[in-house]
Design an enzyme around this catalytic site. Structure first.
Site, PDB file in Angstrom:
ATOM      1  CE1 TYR A 127      -3.046  -3.041   0.335  1.00  0.00           C
ATOM      2  CE2 TYR A 127      -3.160  -2.688   2.703  1.00  0.00           C
ATOM      3  CZ  TYR A 127      -3.505  -3.411   1.585  1.00  0.00           C
ATOM      4  OH  TYR A 127      -4.315  -4.506   1.718  1.00  0.00           O
ATOM      5  CG  HIS A 178      -0.708  -8.845   0.313  1.00  0.00           C
ATOM      6  ND1 HIS A 178      -0.267  -7.535   0.225  1.00  0.00           N
ATOM      7  CD2 HIS A 178      -2.033  -8.804   0.000  1.00  0.00           C
ATOM      8  CE1 HIS A 178      -1.271  -6.747  -0.129  1.00  0.00           C
ATOM      9  NE2 HIS A 178      -2.349  -7.499  -0.284  1.00  0.00           N
TER      10      HIS A 178
END
Length: 322
Positions: free
Chosen positions: A54, A138
Site C-alpha cells: 500500500y 499477501h
C-alpha cells in the site's frame, strides 16, 4: 472484541483498512491520513490492517505514526508479506499499481522463508513497532507452490517463536483461501471482495470450511472498491471502472435500501458481518468524515423487510441469511 480462531488475538467487528492512506488512486496529506486513523479510534475501532504494497510502505509509515500515541496493548495490527520492497531510482510514479506515490521502490514477489522475515523486519521498521499481531501471506495467487511450501511454514515458525500472534493469508479470491483453511493451520483468512452484496462466491466453500475448522474470516472490500458505497457512473469495482451490468445491480440495491429507510452502505456492511464465520469487516477510509461514516453505518440496523425484498427479487439467493 472477538478472537481470530484459536490464536487469542482479538479484533473489533469493524476494522480499519489502511490501503487508502497509502495514497490509493489519489494523493492524501499526512495530516488527513492521521485524522482518519484517529477518527476510527474515537469510533471504537481497534483493529488496523496494512501492507508494504500500500503506497510502497507509505501506509505502514502513516499508520505507525498515527497509532504511536496509543498504548501498544490496546489495539491489534496486521500487515502482510510476499511483496518485498527493493529500492528503485524514484523516477515516475506507482499509479500502475494504483498508488499515487513516487516510484521509490519496486515490488519483488518473495514467499521464501528468508524473504518473509526480511519483509516483516522492514515493515516493523516503517511502523516503528517491535511486533505486529497478525501476518498474512499477501496475494499468493500466482505463487501457490512457494507460498504453501516455504511461506506458510515460515509463518508457522514465527508464530511458534511468539514473534506474531496469528497467521493467515489475504487474497481477492475464495478458492485458494479455502485450500489454506483446509490444508494448513492458519488462524485467519482475509477475503477481499468475494463476500458482498454483489459477489457471494466465498459462500460456496470458503465460509463453510472456515466454520468447520474454526478458522476466523476477515472480510475486506465490503463496498467492492467503492461501487456499493456510492453507485454512479465511473464508480470502481475490483479496482477498475464498474461494468454497466454491475452498476445497474448496485443502483437497484440502493433504490431498495432507500425505500426501506436505510442506506446501501449500512446494508453492505451488515451483510458481510452477519455470517457466523466472519469475525471482522475491514473498511478503508481516507478522512475523518469517511471513518465516522463507516462506523455510523456499521451500527445502523437494517430492516428485515429489506433482506426479504432482495431475496424475492433475486438480488440475493433465496436461502441466504443476513
Amino acid at each position: 472484541m472477538s478472537a481470530l480462531g484459536r490464536s487469542g488475538v482479538e479484533v473489533t467487528g469493524l476494522g480499519f483498512g489502511a490501503g487508502g492512506i497509502g495514497n490509493l488512486y489519489v494523493p492524501l496529506t499526512d495530516e488527513r491520513a492521521y485524522e482518519a486513523v484517529q477518527a476510527a479510534w474515537r469510533q471504537g475501532i481497534r483493529y488496523f490492517d496494512t501492507a508494504p504494497h500500500y503506497g510502497l510502505g507509505l501506509s505502514e509509515r502513516r499508520l505507525g505514526a498515527a497509532l504511536r500515541e496509543h498504548p501498544r496493548s490496546t489495539y491489534t495490527l496486521s500487515t502482510k508479506v510476499g511483496r518485498r520492497l527493493e529500492p528503485a531510482d524514484g523516477t515516475g510514479d506507482d499509479l500502475a499499481h494504483g498508488f499515487a506515490v513516487p516510484a521509490t521502490h519496486r515490488r519483488v514477489w518473495d514467499f521464501t522463508a528468508d524473504g518473509i522475515r526480511r519483509t516483516l523486519d522492514a515493515s516493523l521498521e516503517r511502523l516503528g513497532l517491535d511486533r505486529v499481531d497478525v501476518v498474512y501471506l499477501h496475494d499468493p495467487d500466482d505463487h501457490a507452490e512457494q507460498a504453501f511450501r516455504e511461506g506458510y511454514p515460515a509463518l508457522e515458525q514465527l508464530r511458534s517463536e511468539g514473534v506474531v500472534g496469528a497467521i493467515g493469508a489475504g487474497m481477492n479470491q475464495a478458492e485458494m483461501l479455502t485450500r489454506f483453511v483446509r490444508d494448513t493451520d492458519v488462524d485467519v483468512v482475509l477475503c477481499a471482495g468475494r463476500y458482498t452484496l454483489l459477489d457471494q462466491s466465498a459462500l460456496t466453500e470458503l465460509l463453510p470450511a472456515a466454520q468447520e475448522r474454526g478458522t476466523a474470516v476477515v472480510i475486506g472490500g465490503p463496498f467492492n472498491s467503492g461501487l456499493l458505497a456510492d453507485p454512479k457512473p465511473g464508480a470502481t469495482y475490483n479496482y477498475t471502472e464498474a461494468p454497466a451490468e454491475l452498476l445497474d445491480r448496485a443502483l437497484r440495491l440502493k433504490a431498495i435500501a432507500d425505500r426501506h429507510g436505510t442506506t446501501l452502505r449500512a446494508a453492505a456492511l451488515a451483510f458481510c458481518a452477519a455470517h457466523p464465520a466472519v469475525t471482522s469487516v475491514l473498511v478503508g477510509a481516507r478522512s475523518a468524515a469517511e471513518a465516522d461514516d463507516c462506523a455510523e453505518q456499521f451500527r445502523t440496523p437494517v430492516p428485515a423487510a429489506f433482506w426479504q425484498e432482495l431475496r424475492e427479487t433475486g438480488l440475493l439467493p433465496a436461502e441466504e441469511t443476513s
